[in-house]
Scaffold this active site. Structure first.
Site, mmCIF file in Angstrom:
data_model
loop_
_atom_site.group_PDB
_atom_site.id
_atom_site.type_symbol
_atom_site.label_atom_id
_atom_site.label_comp_id
_atom_site.label_asym_id
_atom_site.label_seq_id
_atom_site.Cartn_x
_atom_site.Cartn_y
_atom_site.Cartn_z
ATOM 1 N N GLU A 201 0.955 -1.155 0.094
ATOM 2 C CA GLU A 201 -0.099 0.072 -0.103
ATOM 3 C C GLU A 201 0.968 1.430 -0.163
ATOM 4 O O GLU A 201 1.169 1.936 -1.097
ATOM 5 C CB GLU A 201 -1.036 0.016 1.122
ATOM 6 C CG GLU A 201 -1.881 1.354 1.323
ATOM 7 C CD GLU A 201 -2.730 1.419 2.734
ATOM 8 O OE1 GLU A 201 -2.207 0.439 3.441
ATOM 9 O OE2 GLU A 201 -3.590 2.156 2.706
ATOM 10 N N ASP A 279 -12.563 -0.194 2.063
ATOM 11 C CA ASP A 279 -11.416 -0.018 2.990
ATOM 12 C C ASP A 279 -11.900 0.717 4.363
ATOM 13 O O ASP A 279 -12.420 -0.040 5.154
ATOM 14 C CB ASP A 279 -10.129 0.849 2.402
ATOM 15 C CG ASP A 279 -8.976 0.736 3.260
ATOM 16 O OD1 ASP A 279 -8.979 -0.092 4.223
ATOM 17 O OD2 ASP A 279 -7.848 1.420 2.881
HETATM 18 N N1 ADE Z 1 -6.462 0.128 9.079
HETATM 19 C C1 ADE Z 1 -7.449 0.718 8.393
HETATM 20 N N2 ADE Z 1 -7.312 0.999 7.122
HETATM 21 C C2 ADE Z 1 -6.103 0.969 6.957
HETATM 22 C C3 ADE Z 1 -5.204 0.864 5.618
HETATM 23 N N3 ADE Z 1 -5.771 1.540 4.572
HETATM 24 N N4 ADE Z 1 -4.046 0.476 5.761
HETATM 25 C C4 ADE Z 1 -3.604 -0.071 6.774
HETATM 26 N N5 ADE Z 1 -4.407 -0.225 7.939
HETATM 27 C C5 ADE Z 1 -5.403 0.347 7.951
HETATM 28 ZN ZN ZN Z 2 -7.344 -1.676 4.961
#
Ligand code: ADE
Ligand code: ZN
Length: 340
Positions: A201, A279
Site C-alpha cells: 500500500e 477500506d
Molecule cells: N487500517 C484501516 N485502514 C487501513 C489501511 N488502509 N491501511 C492499513 N491499515 C489500515
Molecule cells: Zn485496509
C-alpha cells in the site's frame, strides 16, 4: 458519466473483501455514541469531524481513526456500527462481505474481546436473516504493535474460532514489514485460520513478496505497488493471487495523486485478480458503489471489466465453491438482463 455505466454499477451485485468495520464509523454515529457513552471527542459537530478528514498519508489517517474508535465501548455499539454498515451494503447491492476488525484497538482500552466480536457477529447474523447478505469476520493484528501482543490476541480469539475465518495484518506498513509477524501467522495457520495481509500500500513490493512467502496469505490487501517488481506481477498473474484494491482510500491517502493515475484497470487488463473495495468508507468518501463510480469516472473501463471486478471478488472470497457458484449466477444473470 455515461448513464448506462452508472445504472450498471448501481445494479451490479458486489462482493466486498476489504472493509475495516471501525472505518465505517460515520461522524453522526460517532457523535451519537460519544453522547450515549459519555466519551469526550475533540469535535463540536459531525460536520467538524468530516472537515478533519484531510489526510497526508496513511499515518495521518490512522491517528484520527484510532481516536474515533474510542466511542465504541459496549456490545450494542459494535452491533450498531456493523448494522449501519450492512444497511449501506444493502443499498449498494453488496451480496457478500468479509469484515476486518482490529481487536487490539479495543482490548488496549479495557474492552473485552468478546464484547467486540459478539456485537459484530450478532449484526452479521441479523444481516443474513433480514437483508440476505452473507458475511465473514477476519481479525487483524496491528503491525505497529509487537508480535507478543499479536500472540496474546490470537489466544483471546481461540474460543471464538468458529466465528473468525481468517487473520489479517493492518496499520502502519512503513517500518513494520511482514517478517515481524512470521511466527504468529504460522501459529494462526496451525489453528486452521486463512491469512491475508496489507502489503504494497505504502510499503515496497518486497512486502507483498514476503507476505506471500512468510505469512502464507491467500490474498494481498492493496498490493498496488506490485508494479515495481515485474517478476512479482508475473507470479501474481500465474497464481491468481487476489489483490483487494481500495481506489478512494488510495487517492485520499495519496498512494496515487489522482484517480486517473490509479493502476487498477491496468492490473485487471494484465490478468491479475483485482477487486474493488472501500477500506474505511466513513473516512474516505464512499462505500462500494462510490468506489466503482470513482474508477469508472476517471479511467476507461467497460461493462465487462466492471463485471470482472465482481467475479474476481467472488473467486477471491472465503466461501464454499457451491456458494461461489450461486453468487456468480447472480452476477451473470444481472449482466445478461441488463444488456438484453
Ligand atoms: N487500517 C484501516 N485502514 C487501513 C489501511 N488502509 N491501511 C492499513 N491499515 C489500515
Ligand atoms: Zn485496509
Amino acid at each position: 458519466m455515461n448513464p448506462q455505466i452508472t445504472a450498471f454499477i448501481e445494479g451490479l451485485p458486489k462482493v466486498e473483501l476489504h472493509l475495516h468495520i471501525e472505518g465505517s464509523l460515520e461522524p453522526d454515529l460517532m457523535f451519537e455514541l460519544a453522547k450515549r457513552n459519555n466519551v469526550e471527542i475533540p469535535f463540536n459537530s459531525p460536520e467538524e469531524v468530516q472537515a478533519a478528514y484531510q489526510f497526508e498519508d496513511l499515518q495521518s489517517f490512522l491517528d484520527i481513526y484510532y481516536q474515533g474508535a474510542n466511542v465504541l465501548i459496549y456490545e450494542q455499539d459494535f452491533f450498531d456500527l456493523t448494522w449501519a454498515y450492512l444497511l449501506r451494503c444493502k443499498q449498494d447491492n453488496v451480496i457478500h462481505t468479509e469484515i476486518f476488525f482490529d481487536p487490539q484497538t479495543h482490548t488496549a482500552r479495557g474492552i473485552a474481546f468478546e464484547t467486540v466480536i459478539n456485537g459484530i457477529d450478532k449484526a452479521m447474523q441479523k444481516g443474513r436473516e433480514e437483508l440476505g447478505i452473507s458475511s465473514q469476520i477476519i481479525m487483524c493484528f496491528l503491525r505497529h504493535l509487537d508480535q507478543d501482543s499479536a500472540f496474546e490476541t490470537l489466544k483471546q480469539a481461540l474460543p471464538f474460532k468458529d466465528k473468525i475465518i481468517g487473520i489479517g495484518l493492518d496499520s502502519s506498513e512503513q517500518g513494520h514489514p511482514p517478517e515481524k509477524f512470521k511466527e504468529v501467522f504460522e501459529a494462526a495457520i496451525g489453528h486452521g485460520f486463512l491469512t491475508v495481509a496489507h502489503a504494497g500500500e505504502e510499503g515496497p513490493a518486497t512486502n507483498i513478496h514476503n507476505a506471500m512467502k512468510l505469512l502464507g496469505v491467500s490474498r494481498v490487501d492493496h498490493g498496488v505497488r506490485c508494479v515495481e517488481d515485474s517478476g512479482l506481477v508475473k507470479q501474481l498473474i500465474a497464481d491468481r493471487t487476489p489483490l483487494t484494491v481500495c481506489p478512494l482510500s488510495n487517492t485520499k491517502l495519496k498512494v496515487f495523486e489522482n484517480m486517473s493515475d490509479h493502476n487498477i484497470v491496468d492490473l485487471l487488463r494484465q490478468g491479475l485478480c483485482v477487486t474493488i473495495n472501500s477500506d474505511d468508507p466513513a473516512y474516505f468518501g464512499g462505500y462500494m458503489t462510490d468506489n466503482f463510480m470513482a474508477v469508472a469516472e476517471a479511467l476507461p473501463v467497460s461493462l465487462e471489466e466492471l463485471q470482472a471486478f465482481s467475479l474476481n471478488a467472488i473467486e477471491a472470497s472465503f466461501i464454499s465453491d457451491e456458494e461461489k457458484q450461486r453468487l456468480v449466477d447472480l452476477v451473470t444473470r444481472f449482466s445478461r438482463e441488463f444488456l438484453a
